[in-house]
Design a protein around this motif. Structure first.
Motif, PDB file in Angstrom:
ATOM      1  N   GLU A  78       0.733  -1.111   0.061  1.00 58.49           N
ATOM      2  CA  GLU A  78      -0.003  -0.138  -0.004  1.00 58.49           C
ATOM      3  C   GLU A  78       0.889   1.159  -0.107  1.00 58.49           C
ATOM      4  OE1 GLU A  78      -1.449   3.246   2.026  1.00 58.49           O
ATOM      5  OE2 GLU A  78      -0.382   1.964   3.247  1.00 58.49           O
ATOM      6  N   LYS A  79       0.734   2.115  -0.742  1.00 59.80           N
ATOM      7  CA  LYS A  79       1.457   3.474  -0.953  1.00 59.80           C
ATOM      8  C   LYS A  79       0.371   4.750  -1.122  1.00 59.80           C
ATOM      9  CE  LYS A  79       5.333   1.454  -3.611  1.00 59.80           C
ATOM     10  NZ  LYS A  79       5.455   0.253  -3.028  1.00 59.80           N
ATOM     11  N   ASP A  80       0.821   5.321   0.119  1.00 62.67           N
ATOM     12  CA  ASP A  80      -0.004   6.781   0.220  1.00 62.67           C
ATOM     13  C   ASP A  80      -1.445   6.481   0.219  1.00 62.67           C
ATOM     14  OD1 ASP A  80       2.464   8.261  -0.067  1.00 62.67           O
ATOM     15  OD2 ASP A  80       2.242   8.298  -2.459  1.00 62.67           O
ATOM     16  N   GLY A  81      -1.986   5.515   0.820  1.00 66.81           N
ATOM     17  CA  GLY A  81      -3.169   5.214   1.140  1.00 66.81           C
ATOM     18  C   GLY A  81      -3.842   4.367  -0.072  1.00 66.81           C
ATOM     19  N   GLU A  82      -3.164   4.037  -0.939  1.00 65.42           N
ATOM     20  CA  GLU A  82      -3.912   3.450  -2.309  1.00 65.42           C
ATOM     21  C   GLU A  82      -3.150   2.025  -2.191  1.00 65.42           C
ATOM     22  OE1 GLU A  82      -3.334   3.728  -7.084  1.00 65.42           O
ATOM     23  OE2 GLU A  82      -3.255   5.412  -5.812  1.00 65.42           O
ATOM     24  N   ASP A  84      -2.277  -1.786  -3.389  1.00 71.13           N
ATOM     25  CA  ASP A  84      -1.552  -2.261  -4.589  1.00 71.13           C
ATOM     26  C   ASP A  84      -2.707  -3.239  -5.371  1.00 71.13           C
ATOM     27  OD1 ASP A  84       1.335  -3.441  -5.634  1.00 71.13           O
ATOM     28  OD2 ASP A  84      -0.455  -4.890  -5.816  1.00 71.13           O
ATOM     29  N   PRO A  85      -2.602  -3.196  -6.687  1.00 67.07           N
ATOM     30  CA  PRO A  85      -3.751  -3.856  -7.279  1.00 67.07           C
ATOM     31  C   PRO A  85      -3.974  -5.248  -6.796  1.00 67.07           C
ATOM     32  CG  PRO A  85      -2.463  -2.445  -9.071  1.00 67.07           C
ATOM     33  CD  PRO A  85      -1.669  -2.702  -7.543  1.00 67.07           C
ATOM     34  N   ILE A  86      -2.986  -6.136  -6.348  1.00 61.30           N
ATOM     35  CA  ILE A  86      -3.190  -7.277  -5.925  1.00 61.30           C
ATOM     36  C   ILE A  86      -3.830  -7.162  -4.491  1.00 61.30           C
ATOM     37  CG2 ILE A  86      -0.904  -7.460  -4.601  1.00 61.30           C
ATOM     38  CD1 ILE A  86      -2.716 -10.157  -6.732  1.00 61.30           C
ATOM     39  N   GLN A  87      -3.597  -6.433  -3.703  1.00 65.56           N
ATOM     40  CA  GLN A  87      -4.623  -6.106  -2.614  1.00 65.56           C
ATOM     41  C   GLN A  87      -6.011  -5.859  -2.809  1.00 65.56           C
ATOM     42  OE1 GLN A  87      -1.991  -3.000  -1.008  1.00 65.56           O
ATOM     43  NE2 GLN A  87      -1.723  -4.252   1.017  1.00 65.56           N
ATOM     44  N   GLN A  88      -6.162  -4.955  -3.985  1.00 65.94           N
ATOM     45  CA  GLN A  88      -7.439  -4.682  -4.431  1.00 65.94           C
ATOM     46  C   GLN A  88      -8.164  -5.966  -5.052  1.00 65.94           C
ATOM     47  OE1 GLN A  88      -8.880  -1.642  -3.782  1.00 65.94           O
ATOM     48  NE2 GLN A  88     -10.668  -2.603  -4.240  1.00 65.94           N
ATOM     49  N   GLY A  89      -7.309  -6.685  -5.691  1.00 67.07           N
ATOM     50  CA  GLY A  89      -7.839  -7.953  -6.263  1.00 67.07           C
ATOM     51  C   GLY A  89      -8.338  -8.947  -5.164  1.00 67.07           C
ATOM     52  N   HIS A 151      -6.114  -4.834 -13.952  1.00 68.78           N
ATOM     53  CA  HIS A 151      -6.045  -3.728 -13.724  1.00 68.78           C
ATOM     54  C   HIS A 151      -5.078  -2.958 -12.664  1.00 68.78           C
ATOM     55  CE1 HIS A 151     -10.293  -5.358 -13.282  1.00 68.78           C
ATOM     56  NE2 HIS A 151     -10.676  -4.156 -13.265  1.00 68.78           N
ATOM     57  N   GLN A 152      -3.636  -3.554 -13.373  1.00 66.79           N
ATOM     58  CA  GLN A 152      -2.466  -2.747 -12.969  1.00 66.79           C
ATOM     59  C   GLN A 152      -2.253  -1.651 -13.544  1.00 66.79           C
ATOM     60  OE1 GLN A 152       0.996  -5.325 -11.838  1.00 66.79           O
ATOM     61  NE2 GLN A 152      -0.032  -6.586 -13.499  1.00 66.79           N
ATOM     62  N   GLU A 153      -1.753  -0.694 -12.952  1.00 63.18           N
ATOM     63  CA  GLU A 153      -1.257   0.672 -13.532  1.00 63.18           C
ATOM     64  C   GLU A 153       0.136   0.454 -14.332  1.00 63.18           C
ATOM     65  OE1 GLU A 153      -3.224   2.984  -9.866  1.00 63.18           O
ATOM     66  OE2 GLU A 153      -1.062   3.340 -10.210  1.00 63.18           O
ATOM     67  N   VAL A 154       0.179   1.336 -15.102  1.00 60.53           N
ATOM     68  CA  VAL A 154       1.368   1.210 -15.963  1.00 60.53           C
ATOM     69  C   VAL A 154       2.615   1.452 -15.100  1.00 60.53           C
ATOM     70  CG1 VAL A 154       2.776   2.232 -17.582  1.00 60.53           C
ATOM     71  CG2 VAL A 154       0.262   1.766 -18.088  1.00 60.53           C
ATOM     72  N   SER A 155       2.440   2.526 -14.098  1.00 59.69           N
ATOM     73  CA  SER A 155       3.563   2.834 -13.212  1.00 59.69           C
ATOM     74  C   SER A 155       4.199   1.554 -11.998  1.00 59.69           C
ATOM     75  CB  SER A 155       3.153   3.970 -12.108  1.00 59.69           C
ATOM     76  OG  SER A 155       2.100   3.560 -11.487  1.00 59.69           O
TER      77      SER A 155
END
Length: 156
Positions: A78-82, A84-89, A151-155
Motif C-alpha cells: 500500500e502506498k500513500d493510502g492506495e 496495490d492492485p493485488i491487494q484490491q484484487g 487492473h495494474q497501473e503502468v507505473s
C-alpha cells in the motif's frame, strides 16, 4: 552481531544473535508484524517476503543473509493510502478468509505480476504452489491475481 537490513526502503540496524531468522528480525521491527510466522518448517508460505524482488520464505533464511539485499514485506504494498492492485484484487474477488496466508500470498502474487504481468491460471497456480491456504480452495486467489493483472497501473 550488529546487522543492517533495508526493509521497505528503510535501513533497520539491530544487534541480533547469528541464528536469528529473517522472519523474527522483520516481526521484531516495530510496526512490521504483517509477515506471519506459521509452520516452522517452510511449508506454509505465510512468511513470504521479497528479497531483491524474488519471493523468499523468511523462515528459511537467517537475518544476516539479508544484509546487502532489499527486503519488501506486505506493508510495502500500500502506498500513500492506495492499495496495490493485488491487494484490491484480493478484496474484489474475496480471496481471503481467515487472513493467515494472505501476506505470503500477496507477496508471492506481487512477485509473479512483477515478473509476468499477464499470467495464465496455470502460471498463477504454479507460483502459489509453495503456499498453503486452508480456507479458500485457491480459486478466489487465482481470480484475484487475474483481476490484478487486468487492473495494474503502468507505473507499478
Amino acid at each position: 552481531m550488529d546487522i543492517s537490513i533495508v526493509i521497505n526502503g528503510e535501513t533497520v540496524t539491530r544487534d541480533v544473535e547469528p541464528r536469528t531468522l529473517l522472519v523474527h528480525f522483520i516481526r521484531d521491527t516495530p510496526g512490521l508484524t504483517g509477515t506471519h510466522w506459521g509452520c516452522d518448517t517452510s511449508n506454509c508460505g505465510a512468511c513470504v517476503v521479497l528479497m531483491d524482488g524474488k519471493p523468499l520464505k523468511s523462515c528459511t533464511a537467517l537475518a544476516a543473509m539479508a544484509v546487502g539485499h532489499e527486503i519488501a514485506t506486505v506493508e510495502s504494498l500500500e502506498k500513500d493510502g492506495e492499495l496495490d492492485p493485488i491487494q484490491q484484487g484480493f478484496h474484489e474477488c474475496h480471496a481471503l478468509q481467515c487472513g493467515f496466508c494472505t501476506p505470503g500470498m500477496l507477496m508471492t502474487t506481487r512477485a509473479l505480476l512483477n515478473e509476468n504481468p499477464d499470467p495464465t491460471e496455470d502460471e498463477i497456480r504454479v507460483a502459489i504452489s509453495g503456499a498453503i491456504c486452508r480456507c479458500t480452495g485457491y480459486k478466489n486467489i487465482v481470480a484475484a491475481t487475474r483481476w490484478a493483472a487486468e487492473h495494474q497501473e503502468v507505473s507499478r
